[in-house]
Design a protein around this motif. Sequence first.
Motif, PDB file in Angstrom:
ATOM      1  N   LEU A 190     -21.897  30.175  53.245  1.00 60.52           N
ATOM      2  CA  LEU A 190     -20.944  31.146  53.787  1.00 60.52           C
ATOM      3  C   LEU A 190     -20.975  32.457  53.014  1.00 60.52           C
ATOM      4  N   PHE A 191     -20.606  32.440  51.732  1.00 57.62           N
ATOM      5  CA  PHE A 191     -20.656  33.676  50.944  1.00 57.62           C
ATOM      6  C   PHE A 191     -20.604  33.358  49.454  1.00 57.62           C
ATOM      7  N   GLN A 192     -21.010  34.349  48.657  1.00 58.35           N
ATOM      8  CA  GLN A 192     -21.005  34.226  47.205  1.00 58.35           C
ATOM      9  C   GLN A 192     -19.650  34.658  46.658  1.00 58.35           C
ATOM     10  N   VAL A 193     -19.276  34.072  45.521  1.00 57.83           N
ATOM     11  CA  VAL A 193     -18.004  34.394  44.879  1.00 57.83           C
ATOM     12  C   VAL A 193     -18.278  35.226  43.623  1.00 57.83           C
ATOM     13  N   ARG A 194     -17.455  36.233  43.392  1.00 61.75           N
ATOM     14  CA  ARG A 194     -17.507  36.994  42.153  1.00 61.75           C
ATOM     15  C   ARG A 194     -16.108  36.984  41.542  1.00 61.75           C
ATOM     16  N   TYR A 195     -16.028  37.256  40.246  1.00 61.77           N
ATOM     17  CA  TYR A 195     -14.756  37.147  39.542  1.00 61.77           C
ATOM     18  C   TYR A 195     -14.389  38.474  38.885  1.00 61.77           C
ATOM     19  N   ALA A 196     -13.097  38.825  38.985  1.00 65.58           N
ATOM     20  CA  ALA A 196     -12.597  40.070  38.424  1.00 65.58           C
ATOM     21  C   ALA A 196     -11.472  39.785  37.440  1.00 65.58           C
ATOM     22  N   ALA A 197     -11.406  40.591  36.373  1.00 59.26           N
ATOM     23  CA  ALA A 197     -10.329  40.476  35.391  1.00 59.26           C
ATOM     24  C   ALA A 197      -9.109  41.208  35.933  1.00 59.26           C
ATOM     25  N   ALA A 198      -7.971  40.513  36.000  1.00 57.79           N
ATOM     26  CA  ALA A 198      -6.788  41.105  36.628  1.00 57.79           C
ATOM     27  C   ALA A 198      -5.515  40.664  35.910  1.00 57.79           C
ATOM     28  N   CYS A 199      -4.481  41.485  36.056  1.00 62.27           N
ATOM     29  CA  CYS A 199      -3.163  41.177  35.492  1.00 62.27           C
ATOM     30  C   CYS A 199      -2.113  41.836  36.381  1.00 62.27           C
ATOM     31  N   ASN A 200      -0.850  41.688  36.035  1.00 59.19           N
ATOM     32  CA  ASN A 200       0.173  42.338  36.854  1.00 59.19           C
ATOM     33  C   ASN A 200       0.323  43.807  36.456  1.00 59.19           C
ATOM     34  N   LYS A 201       1.104  44.565  37.215  1.00 59.89           N
ATOM     35  CA  LYS A 201       1.212  46.012  37.007  1.00 59.89           C
ATOM     36  C   LYS A 201       1.801  46.349  35.638  1.00 59.89           C
ATOM     37  N   LYS A 202       2.808  45.586  35.232  1.00 59.25           N
ATOM     38  CA  LYS A 202       3.470  45.863  33.956  1.00 59.25           C
ATOM     39  C   LYS A 202       2.500  45.694  32.790  1.00 59.25           C
ATOM     40  N   LEU A 203       1.724  44.609  32.815  1.00 54.14           N
ATOM     41  CA  LEU A 203       0.755  44.378  31.745  1.00 54.14           C
ATOM     42  C   LEU A 203      -0.394  45.374  31.817  1.00 54.14           C
ATOM     43  N   TYR A 204      -0.756  45.765  33.031  1.00 55.82           N
ATOM     44  CA  TYR A 204      -1.819  46.765  33.201  1.00 55.82           C
ATOM     45  C   TYR A 204      -1.436  48.081  32.521  1.00 55.82           C
ATOM     46  N   ILE A 205      -0.208  48.530  32.733  1.00 50.65           N
ATOM     47  CA  ILE A 205       0.253  49.780  32.109  1.00 50.65           C
ATOM     48  C   ILE A 205       0.198  49.668  30.582  1.00 50.65           C
ATOM     49  N   LYS A 206       0.522  48.495  30.073  1.00 46.01           N
ATOM     50  CA  LYS A 206       0.526  48.273  28.628  1.00 46.01           C
ATOM     51  C   LYS A 206      -0.888  48.245  28.047  1.00 46.01           C
ATOM     52  N   LEU A 207      -1.856  47.703  28.812  1.00 43.76           N
ATOM     53  CA  LEU A 207      -3.185  47.456  28.270  1.00 43.76           C
ATOM     54  C   LEU A 207      -4.255  48.459  28.681  1.00 43.76           C
ATOM     55  N   LYS A 208      -3.989  49.293  29.677  1.00 45.66           N
ATOM     56  CA  LYS A 208      -5.059  50.105  30.261  1.00 45.66           C
ATOM     57  C   LYS A 208      -5.742  51.032  29.266  1.00 45.66           C
ATOM     58  N   ASN A 209      -5.011  51.469  28.243  1.00 45.38           N
ATOM     59  CA  ASN A 209      -5.608  52.372  27.249  1.00 45.38           C
ATOM     60  C   ASN A 209      -6.246  51.635  26.079  1.00 45.38           C
ATOM     61  N   SER A 210      -6.111  50.302  26.079  1.00 45.63           N
ATOM     62  CA  SER A 210      -6.677  49.513  24.975  1.00 45.63           C
ATOM     63  C   SER A 210      -8.143  49.194  25.175  1.00 45.63           C
ATOM     64  N   GLY A 211      -8.618  49.306  26.425  1.00 45.94           N
ATOM     65  CA  GLY A 211     -10.001  48.977  26.719  1.00 45.94           C
ATOM     66  C   GLY A 211     -10.290  47.506  26.483  1.00 45.94           C
ATOM     67  N   LEU A 212     -11.519  47.209  26.058  1.00 46.75           N
ATOM     68  CA  LEU A 212     -11.931  45.820  25.876  1.00 46.75           C
ATOM     69  C   LEU A 212     -11.218  45.134  24.717  1.00 46.75           C
ATOM     70  N   LYS A 213     -10.560  45.915  23.847  1.00 44.00           N
ATOM     71  CA  LYS A 213      -9.816  45.303  22.750  1.00 44.00           C
ATOM     72  C   LYS A 213      -8.672  44.423  23.271  1.00 44.00           C
ATOM     73  N   ALA A 214      -8.228  44.692  24.499  1.00 46.46           N
ATOM     74  CA  ALA A 214      -7.141  43.905  25.071  1.00 46.46           C
ATOM     75  C   ALA A 214      -7.505  42.432  25.186  1.00 46.46           C
ATOM     76  N   LEU A 215      -8.811  42.149  25.278  1.00 43.72           N
ATOM     77  CA  LEU A 215      -9.252  40.764  25.412  1.00 43.72           C
ATOM     78  C   LEU A 215      -8.982  39.948  24.153  1.00 43.72           C
ATOM     79  N   ASN A 216      -8.866  40.601  23.023  1.00 42.54           N
ATOM     80  CA  ASN A 216      -8.654  39.897  21.769  1.00 42.54           C
ATOM     81  C   ASN A 216      -7.181  39.804  21.377  1.00 42.54           C
TER      82      ASN A 216
END
Length: 293
Positions: free
Chosen positions: A156-182
């Motif tokens: 049918l189709f291939q699946v891909r995965y995206a990193a996601a969070c809610n809006k509140k956490l996005y606002i908090k983390l968006k300027n942290s870049g990849l450091k947010a993963l740690n």
Amino acid sequence: MQTPIRGLRSFCVASKCLSFKHAAAQLFLTPSAVSHQIKQLEAQLGFPLFKRSVRSIELTSSGKQFYQSVQPIIHQLESTITEFTHSQQNKTIVISLPEFFASELFVPRLNEWCEQNPTINLQLETVKSGSEPSAIADLSIVLANGKPNASIIQELFQVRYAAACNKKLYIKLKNSGLKALNTTPLILHRSRPWSWHQWAEKSGVEDFDPKQIIQFDSMFGVARAAQQGMGIALVPLPMSKTWFSERLLVKLFDEELNTNDRYYLIQHENMENKKELTLFANWVKETFANDYQ
């Protein structure tokens, strides 16, 4: 031709057991109702079918001849009705499919099928990702990392995965870049325990050292936890597109993880003599293989 079929059936049952009471029990009627139906039949025919006494009944000579003539016809009629009823009951398709696929993609498109095929019933058996399909299913939609071991398969189709969070956490983390993963809990499905490490490797993340990893046994649990602000989740696309369009989730990074995960449609038997299965399989292919490639 005005003779009620139920009267003829009551006569045949009563002739066989020679008791209005026993006939009534088999027909789920009262003895008086059976007697009344047979009296109506006798009135129409113009001769008595039974000799009646206080405690018993006996077929008359004409009644015996009439029974011998009409009983095969009633038997054939009952057999035909049973056959056609069974045929209609068989027009129920049992489909096994992953619960997240069912809720996010399949059910929203199901109305199209129902409007086009109002006489075919569906029975949906949802299973957790990675579980075996239902044993009673006519067709199965499965998520697999490689081609399933089955004779009749449609990708049918291939699946891909995206990193996601809610809006509140996005606002908090968006300027942290990849450091947010740690510094933030990472959420994933337990059937893919290394998916965050794969995402980090393909996204060029150095010194990937997650603070905490939280696993769920359902993809709906993964998405819901991210929506509630628990952390950053790897959610599947295109199944999660409604979560993004309704702003329940926001993509934290543009990078996506492409894997060998794919959805497949599996036939469990030859469908040449089952028109309804062929119709449904073709609808699934046209709807999902074409629209979500």
